[in-house]
Design a protein around this motif. Structure first.
Motif, PDB file in Angstrom:
ATOM      1  N   SER A 272     -14.974   8.318   2.073  1.00  0.00           N
ATOM      2  CA  SER A 272     -15.857   7.630   1.316  1.00  0.00           C
ATOM      3  C   SER A 272     -14.880   7.275  -0.107  1.00  0.00           C
ATOM      4  CB  SER A 272     -17.079   8.489   0.739  1.00  0.00           C
ATOM      5  OG  SER A 272     -16.776   9.752   0.235  1.00  0.00           O
ATOM      6  N   GLY A 273     -13.685   8.002  -0.354  1.00  0.00           N
ATOM      7  CA  GLY A 273     -12.916   7.918  -1.328  1.00  0.00           C
ATOM      8  C   GLY A 273     -11.908   6.675  -1.142  1.00  0.00           C
ATOM      9  N   MET A 274     -11.650   6.290   0.192  1.00  0.00           N
ATOM     10  CA  MET A 274     -10.626   5.217   0.425  1.00  0.00           C
ATOM     11  C   MET A 274     -10.691   4.104  -0.545  1.00  0.00           C
ATOM     12  SD  MET A 274      -8.748   6.461   3.019  1.00  0.00           S
ATOM     13  CE  MET A 274      -8.440   4.814   4.028  1.00  0.00           C
ATOM     14  N   PRO A 275     -11.935   3.357  -0.546  1.00  0.00           N
ATOM     15  CA  PRO A 275     -11.986   2.212  -1.542  1.00  0.00           C
ATOM     16  C   PRO A 275     -11.466   2.302  -2.823  1.00  0.00           C
ATOM     17  CG  PRO A 275     -13.906   2.386  -0.021  1.00  0.00           C
ATOM     18  CD  PRO A 275     -13.195   3.704   0.033  1.00  0.00           C
ATOM     19  N   SER A 276     -11.878   3.366  -3.485  1.00  0.00           N
ATOM     20  CA  SER A 276     -11.668   3.660  -5.146  1.00  0.00           C
ATOM     21  C   SER A 276     -10.013   4.193  -5.156  1.00  0.00           C
ATOM     22  CB  SER A 276     -12.688   4.830  -5.516  1.00  0.00           C
ATOM     23  OG  SER A 276     -12.290   5.826  -4.633  1.00  0.00           O
ATOM     24  N   HIS A 277      -9.401   4.344  -4.230  1.00  0.00           N
ATOM     25  CA  HIS A 277      -8.211   4.931  -4.218  1.00  0.00           C
ATOM     26  C   HIS A 277      -6.991   3.851  -3.504  1.00  0.00           C
ATOM     27  CE1 HIS A 277      -9.914   8.721  -5.042  1.00  0.00           C
ATOM     28  NE2 HIS A 277      -8.872   9.087  -5.799  1.00  0.00           N
ATOM     29  N   ALA A 278      -7.419   2.822  -3.456  1.00  0.00           N
ATOM     30  CA  ALA A 278      -6.743   1.505  -2.914  1.00  0.00           C
ATOM     31  C   ALA A 278      -5.477   1.432  -3.636  1.00  0.00           C
ATOM     32  CB  ALA A 278      -7.482   0.151  -2.813  1.00  0.00           C
ATOM     33  N   GLY A 279      -4.168   1.488  -2.621  1.00  0.00           N
ATOM     34  CA  GLY A 279      -3.100   1.200  -3.206  1.00  0.00           C
ATOM     35  C   GLY A 279      -2.347   2.650  -3.565  1.00  0.00           C
ATOM     36  N   GLN A 280      -3.025   3.743  -3.492  1.00  0.00           N
ATOM     37  CA  GLN A 280      -2.670   4.981  -4.141  1.00  0.00           C
ATOM     38  C   GLN A 280      -2.304   5.944  -2.875  1.00  0.00           C
ATOM     39  OE1 GLN A 280      -5.414   6.848  -7.067  1.00  0.00           O
ATOM     40  NE2 GLN A 280      -5.922   4.687  -7.535  1.00  0.00           N
ATOM     41  N   THR A 281      -1.330   7.047  -3.128  1.00  0.00           N
ATOM     42  CA  THR A 281      -1.027   7.939  -2.322  1.00  0.00           C
ATOM     43  C   THR A 281      -1.950   8.900  -2.322  1.00  0.00           C
ATOM     44  OG1 THR A 281       1.300   7.533  -2.451  1.00  0.00           O
ATOM     45  CG2 THR A 281       0.792   9.457  -1.616  1.00  0.00           C
ATOM     46  N   VAL A 282      -2.542   9.458  -1.291  1.00  0.00           N
ATOM     47  CA  VAL A 282      -3.766  10.369  -1.084  1.00  0.00           C
ATOM     48  C   VAL A 282      -3.158  11.393  -0.108  1.00  0.00           C
ATOM     49  CG1 VAL A 282      -5.326   8.807  -2.084  1.00  0.00           C
ATOM     50  CG2 VAL A 282      -5.053   9.153   0.409  1.00  0.00           C
TER      51      VAL A 282
ATOM     52  N   VAL B 121      -3.307  14.420   6.444  1.00  0.00           N
ATOM     53  CA  VAL B 121      -2.365  13.081   6.245  1.00  0.00           C
ATOM     54  C   VAL B 121      -2.009  13.028   4.984  1.00  0.00           C
ATOM     55  CG1 VAL B 121      -2.001  10.898   7.122  1.00  0.00           C
ATOM     56  CG2 VAL B 121      -3.246  12.357   8.318  1.00  0.00           C
ATOM     57  N   VAL B 122      -0.664  12.680   4.657  1.00  0.00           N
ATOM     58  CA  VAL B 122      -0.774  12.120   3.198  1.00  0.00           C
ATOM     59  C   VAL B 122       0.078  10.668   3.609  1.00  0.00           C
ATOM     60  CG1 VAL B 122       0.878  12.416   1.313  1.00  0.00           C
ATOM     61  CG2 VAL B 122       0.147  14.609   2.293  1.00  0.00           C
ATOM     62  N   GLY B 123      -0.490   9.992   2.775  1.00  0.00           N
ATOM     63  CA  GLY B 123      -0.218   8.314   2.761  1.00  0.00           C
ATOM     64  C   GLY B 123      -0.675   7.629   1.932  1.00  0.00           C
ATOM     65  N   LYS B 124      -0.446   6.072   1.994  1.00  0.00           N
ATOM     66  CA  LYS B 124      -0.875   5.212   1.103  1.00  0.00           C
ATOM     67  C   LYS B 124      -1.972   4.306   1.506  1.00  0.00           C
ATOM     68  CE  LYS B 124       0.734   1.612  -1.683  1.00  0.00           C
ATOM     69  NZ  LYS B 124       1.866   0.693  -2.047  1.00  0.00           N
ATOM     70  N   VAL B 125      -3.178   4.441   0.903  1.00  0.00           N
ATOM     71  CA  VAL B 125      -4.465   3.606   1.173  1.00  0.00           C
ATOM     72  C   VAL B 125      -4.076   2.169   1.202  1.00  0.00           C
ATOM     73  CG1 VAL B 125      -6.773   3.144   0.478  1.00  0.00           C
ATOM     74  CG2 VAL B 125      -5.883   5.476   0.313  1.00  0.00           C
ATOM     75  N   SER B 126      -4.568   1.517   2.030  1.00  0.00           N
ATOM     76  CA  SER B 126      -4.176  -0.174   1.910  1.00  0.00           C
ATOM     77  C   SER B 126      -4.782  -0.684   0.765  1.00  0.00           C
ATOM     78  CB  SER B 126      -4.635  -0.769   3.152  1.00  0.00           C
ATOM     79  OG  SER B 126      -5.872  -0.635   3.511  1.00  0.00           O
ATOM     80  N   GLU B 127      -4.308  -2.100   0.396  1.00  0.00           N
ATOM     81  CA  GLU B 127      -5.003  -2.423  -0.689  1.00  0.00           C
ATOM     82  C   GLU B 127      -6.469  -2.776  -0.558  1.00  0.00           C
ATOM     83  OE1 GLU B 127      -3.387  -2.899  -3.790  1.00  0.00           O
ATOM     84  OE2 GLU B 127      -1.765  -1.892  -2.941  1.00  0.00           O
TER      85      GLU B 127
END
Length: 115
Positions: A13-23, A65-71
């Motif tokens: 559920s946090g993916m959209p609010s972290h677009a473009g960020q490393t999570v 997984v550590v990675g970058k969320v798509s835009e």
């Protein structure tokens, strides 16, 4: 004192609010197809992860997984992945996801720390 960058621990559920960020995302592997894996996170949602070519995963179990969320917030491009075995308390993971924004220093990117 400078602020150190953080890597937030999120669920699907946090993916959209972290677009473009490393999570960081912890979840159970539900499927692997080529360079893509789907993991079910603590909120029971699915996250599609695009793996590095070098990454080799066990076909089952839990991973972080550590990675970058798509835009557009729809996928996660993996930087690193750690296999967590076959038995994780996902209810506890969900509690940590909920509490982690209140304690960002627990999720500081150590590579950015200066000694």
């Amino acid at each position: 004192m400078s602020q150190l960058p953080t890597t937030p621990l999120i669920s699907s559920s946090g993916m959209p609010s972290h677009a473009g960020q490393t999570v960081r995302v912890i979840g159970k592997i539900t499927s692997i197809a080529g360079s893509q894996v789907h993991i079910q996170t603590s909120d029971q949602g699915l996250v599609e992860v695009v793996l590095n070519r070098e990454t080799e995963l066990h076909p089952e179990g839990y991973v972080e997984v550590v990675g970058k969320v798509s835009e557009d917030g729809s996928t996660l491009r993996e930087f690193s992945c750690v296999h967590f075995g076959h038995d994780i308390d996902m209810k506890l993971v969900d509690e940590v996801v909920s509490l982690s924004p209140n304690f960002p220093r627990l999720f500081t990117d150590e590579s950015a720390m200066q000694h």
